[in-house]
Scaffold this motif. Structure first.
Motif, PDB file in Angstrom:
ATOM      1  N   LYS A 123     -37.752 -23.574  -0.529  1.00  0.00           N
ATOM      2  CA  LYS A 123     -36.782 -24.651  -0.678  1.00  0.00           C
ATOM      3  C   LYS A 123     -35.413 -24.180  -0.176  1.00  0.00           C
ATOM      4  O   LYS A 123     -34.745 -23.379  -0.832  1.00  0.00           O
ATOM      5  N   PRO A 124     -34.983 -24.644   0.988  1.00  0.00           N
ATOM      6  CA  PRO A 124     -33.689 -24.203   1.525  1.00  0.00           C
ATOM      7  C   PRO A 124     -32.529 -24.720   0.679  1.00  0.00           C
ATOM      8  O   PRO A 124     -32.552 -25.870   0.210  1.00  0.00           O
ATOM      9  N   ASP A 125     -31.504 -23.893   0.482  1.00  0.00           N
ATOM     10  CA  ASP A 125     -30.377 -24.291  -0.348  1.00  0.00           C
ATOM     11  C   ASP A 125     -29.429 -25.246   0.369  1.00  0.00           C
ATOM     12  O   ASP A 125     -28.494 -25.775  -0.242  1.00  0.00           O
ATOM     13  N   TRP A 126     -29.649 -25.481   1.661  1.00  0.00           N
ATOM     14  CA  TRP A 126     -28.780 -26.396   2.399  1.00  0.00           C
ATOM     15  C   TRP A 126     -29.296 -27.836   2.413  1.00  0.00           C
ATOM     16  O   TRP A 126     -28.689 -28.716   3.029  1.00  0.00           O
ATOM     17  N   ILE A 127     -30.399 -28.083   1.719  1.00  0.00           N
ATOM     18  CA  ILE A 127     -30.907 -29.441   1.541  1.00  0.00           C
ATOM     19  C   ILE A 127     -30.539 -29.927   0.147  1.00  0.00           C
ATOM     20  O   ILE A 127     -30.738 -29.209  -0.840  1.00  0.00           O
ATOM     21  N   ASN A 128     -29.996 -31.137   0.049  1.00  0.00           N
ATOM     22  CA  ASN A 128     -29.681 -31.742  -1.242  1.00  0.00           C
ATOM     23  C   ASN A 128     -30.922 -32.487  -1.727  1.00  0.00           C
ATOM     24  O   ASN A 128     -31.152 -33.642  -1.364  1.00  0.00           O
ATOM     25  N   PHE A 129     -31.719 -31.826  -2.536  1.00  0.00           N
ATOM     26  CA  PHE A 129     -32.996 -32.402  -2.955  1.00  0.00           C
ATOM     27  C   PHE A 129     -32.827 -33.581  -3.913  1.00  0.00           C
ATOM     28  O   PHE A 129     -33.777 -34.329  -4.140  1.00  0.00           O
ATOM     29  N   LEU A 291     -39.583 -28.956   7.228  1.00  0.00           N
ATOM     30  CA  LEU A 291     -41.019 -28.723   7.053  1.00  0.00           C
ATOM     31  C   LEU A 291     -41.733 -28.645   8.397  1.00  0.00           C
ATOM     32  O   LEU A 291     -42.764 -27.981   8.521  1.00  0.00           O
ATOM     33  N   LEU A 292     -41.186 -29.319   9.408  1.00  0.00           N
ATOM     34  CA  LEU A 292     -41.766 -29.272  10.747  1.00  0.00           C
ATOM     35  C   LEU A 292     -41.351 -28.017  11.516  1.00  0.00           C
ATOM     36  O   LEU A 292     -41.786 -27.835  12.655  1.00  0.00           O
ATOM     37  N   GLY A 293     -40.516 -27.180  10.893  1.00  0.00           N
ATOM     38  CA  GLY A 293     -40.179 -25.903  11.506  1.00  0.00           C
ATOM     39  C   GLY A 293     -38.796 -25.807  12.111  1.00  0.00           C
ATOM     40  O   GLY A 293     -38.441 -24.759  12.664  1.00  0.00           O
ATOM     41  N   LEU A 294     -37.996 -26.859  12.033  1.00  0.00           N
ATOM     42  CA  LEU A 294     -36.660 -26.804  12.618  1.00  0.00           C
ATOM     43  C   LEU A 294     -35.713 -26.014  11.723  1.00  0.00           C
ATOM     44  O   LEU A 294     -35.778 -26.119  10.493  1.00  0.00           O
ATOM     45  N   PRO A 295     -34.822 -25.232  12.318  1.00  0.00           N
ATOM     46  CA  PRO A 295     -33.851 -24.463  11.530  1.00  0.00           C
ATOM     47  C   PRO A 295     -32.676 -25.343  11.111  1.00  0.00           C
ATOM     48  O   PRO A 295     -32.492 -26.456  11.618  1.00  0.00           O
ATOM     49  N   GLU A 296     -31.875 -24.831  10.196  1.00  0.00           N
ATOM     50  CA  GLU A 296     -30.711 -25.573   9.708  1.00  0.00           C
ATOM     51  C   GLU A 296     -29.785 -25.988  10.850  1.00  0.00           C
ATOM     52  O   GLU A 296     -29.221 -27.090  10.848  1.00  0.00           O
ATOM     53  N   GLU A 297     -29.649 -25.117  11.847  1.00  0.00           N
ATOM     54  CA  GLU A 297     -28.723 -25.411  12.957  1.00  0.00           C
ATOM     55  C   GLU A 297     -29.109 -26.670  13.717  1.00  0.00           C
ATOM     56  O   GLU A 297     -28.241 -27.325  14.324  1.00  0.00           O
ATOM     57  N   LEU A 298     -30.399 -27.016  13.721  1.00  0.00           N
ATOM     58  CA  LEU A 298     -30.861 -28.212  14.436  1.00  0.00           C
ATOM     59  C   LEU A 298     -31.058 -29.396  13.501  1.00  0.00           C
ATOM     60  O   LEU A 298     -31.648 -30.407  13.907  1.00  0.00           O
ATOM     61  N   LEU A 299     -30.553 -29.286  12.291  1.00  0.00           N
ATOM     62  CA  LEU A 299     -30.661 -30.391  11.332  1.00  0.00           C
ATOM     63  C   LEU A 299     -29.302 -30.650  10.692  1.00  0.00           C
ATOM     64  O   LEU A 299     -29.116 -30.496   9.474  1.00  0.00           O
TER      65      LEU A 299
END
Length: 443
Positions: A123-129, A291-299
């Motif tokens: 669970k990445p900390d840069w996503i607001n779940f 989940l599709l594999g993209l890094p934070e920089e591309l999201l």
């Protein structure tokens, strides 16, 4: 040298060590022809989307797009590489079983599958779940009432550029009747992941995400096996000096973030922030992209960052449109997507095609019907008539459900209606396979 995204650059460099059998002799120092910053070379950026020079003069954006042009998906690529040891059908079966039963219950499955799923469960900390499920609810509305009439047109975005479209060209995945299958797979994917809990570990949406990720990696793996490594190889169908890395992560960004981009573009033009439901939708798309594999920089999460990255990619992607692209566009537009040949389904297919043609002309031809025809999409009076007749019904239904969803006493009823409609759509789309087999490739 990386000045703005050193961690992303390091991730690209590590790929050769992490998966040497695939990337050991890939030259990450050679910029492929597809990437261009020459102001005299035509790019994929449409005039209405902005001034290209603005993006060419932004070193931070240029570095991000350039670096991401070399970014693969090593965890999924490792699973794809197992195709040298397992028949494709057996490998797919093992992946699906691990998704459904858990790795501990499928001891015969190779560890690479469990490792991929373990990475996805982080669970990445840069996503607001706190926003993700509300974002799924908002996206579900579009999956039920808008996407069925627009997905084909949006799906064509990949094929309007010969550099980005080549993976689909060499696989032959959009020729003949297979075009309908791929369009329905894509529509089904976005629908099933928008269902309640659609991105949870043992959901159908999570399994579909694993399969989509694996499919992209298998295309990448098979394309690189066909580079021939030598300039004079007769078997070479993928030239890394021209096309770079097959299916790079920068090419996954537009498909995964097209919804947020549309909302962000309107917000930027109006100089306003996104309202809550649209911010939640962006967060849902970001998590799905992760989940599709993209890094934070591309999201990216802000409207300006989303628009800038979307347009910067187009501004550095060399323009190209050839006969193969036209064939992909034509076969996709002509594909029959309905489950039966009934009068109702034929009529629904005709209406959907008309909307898709109009969406294509607006999005990729700036409304120029002649340009659309040159690209393989012919619009007739009937297309405009179908849209004019059905628009009041479709927009009225969308508005009614949208309003009901904002009324506390009607929210649950509205969402139940939307959820049921999405599930019926999934029945129409059929059971997605999300597979690719190099034995079926066109070249």
């Amino acid at each position: 040298m990386a000045h703005h995204y050193p961690e992303l650059a390091e991730r690209v460099t590590r790929q050769a060590d992490e998966l040497p059998e695939l990337y050991g002799d890939f030259d990450f120092a050679v910029t492929p022809e597809r990437f261009t910053t020459d102001p005299g070379v035509k790019s994929a950026l449409l005039t209405r989307l902005g001034d290209r020079s603005r993006y060419l003069n932004d070193p931070r954006l240029l570095e991000l797009v350039h670096t991401s042009t070399f970014l693969a998906d090593v965890p999924a690529d490792r699973v794809a590489a197992l195709a040298t040891r397992y028949p494709v059908a057996e490998l797919v079966s093992l992946v699906r079983r691990v998704c459904r039963e858990g790795a501990e219950n499928v001891p015969e499955a190779p560890p690479e599958i469990a490792e991929l799923i373990a990475v996805m469960q982080e669970k990445p900390d840069w996503i607001n779940f706190d926003l993700v499920e509300d974002g799924a609810t908002y996206s579900r509305l579009y999956a039920a009432l808008v996407s069925p009439f627009m997905t084909r047109g949006a799906f064509l975005a990949t094929f309007t550029n010969s550099y980005a479209a080549l993976p689909m060209t060499i696989t032959g995945a959009l020729s003949g009747t297979r075009a309908a299958h791929r369009v329905n797979e894509t529509t089904a994917y976005f629908a099933v992941t928008a269902l309640p809990g659609g991105l949870e570990r043992f959901s159908a949406g999570f399994e579909a995400t694993v399969m989509v990720r694996l499919m992209h990696s298998m295309v990448r793996f098979n394309a690189l096996q066909r580079t021939g490594r030598g300039h004079n190889s007769k078997k070479r169908t993928w030239d890394t000096r021209i096309y770079g890395l097959p299916v790079p992560q920068i090419d996954q960004f537009p498909a995964g973030m097209i919804g947020p981009y549309q909302k962000a573009d309107k917000a930027v033009r109006a100089n306003r922030e996104l309202p809550y439901d649209e911010r939640a939708m962006v967060e849902f798309h970001r998590y799905r992209g992760y989940l599709l594999g993209l890094p934070e920089e591309l999201l990216p999460g802000s409207p300006r960052e989303i628009v800038d990255l979307f347009n910067a990619r187009a501004a550095t992607l060399r323009h190209g449109y050839d006969d193969e692209c036209r064939k992909l566009v034509t076969s996709t537009m002509n594909a029959y997507l309905r489950p039966s040949g009934s009068t109702f389904d034929r009529a629904a297919d005709a209406v959907e095609k008309s909307y898709s043609k109009l969406a294509f002309a607006a999005a990729f031809c700036e409304g120029n019907l002649k340009k659309a025809a040159d690209m393989g999409v012919d619009l007739s009076v009937n297309d405009f008539a179908r849209a004019a007749v059905t628009a009041p019904l479709l927009t009225g239904r969308f508005a009614a459900v949208r309003i009901a969803g904002k009324v506390p006493v009607l929210q649950d009823v509205a969402d139940q209606y939307i959820t049921a409609l999405v599930k019926r759509r999934l029945d129409d789309y059929g059971i997605p396979a999300y597979t690719t087999d190099s034995r079926e490739y066109a070249h």
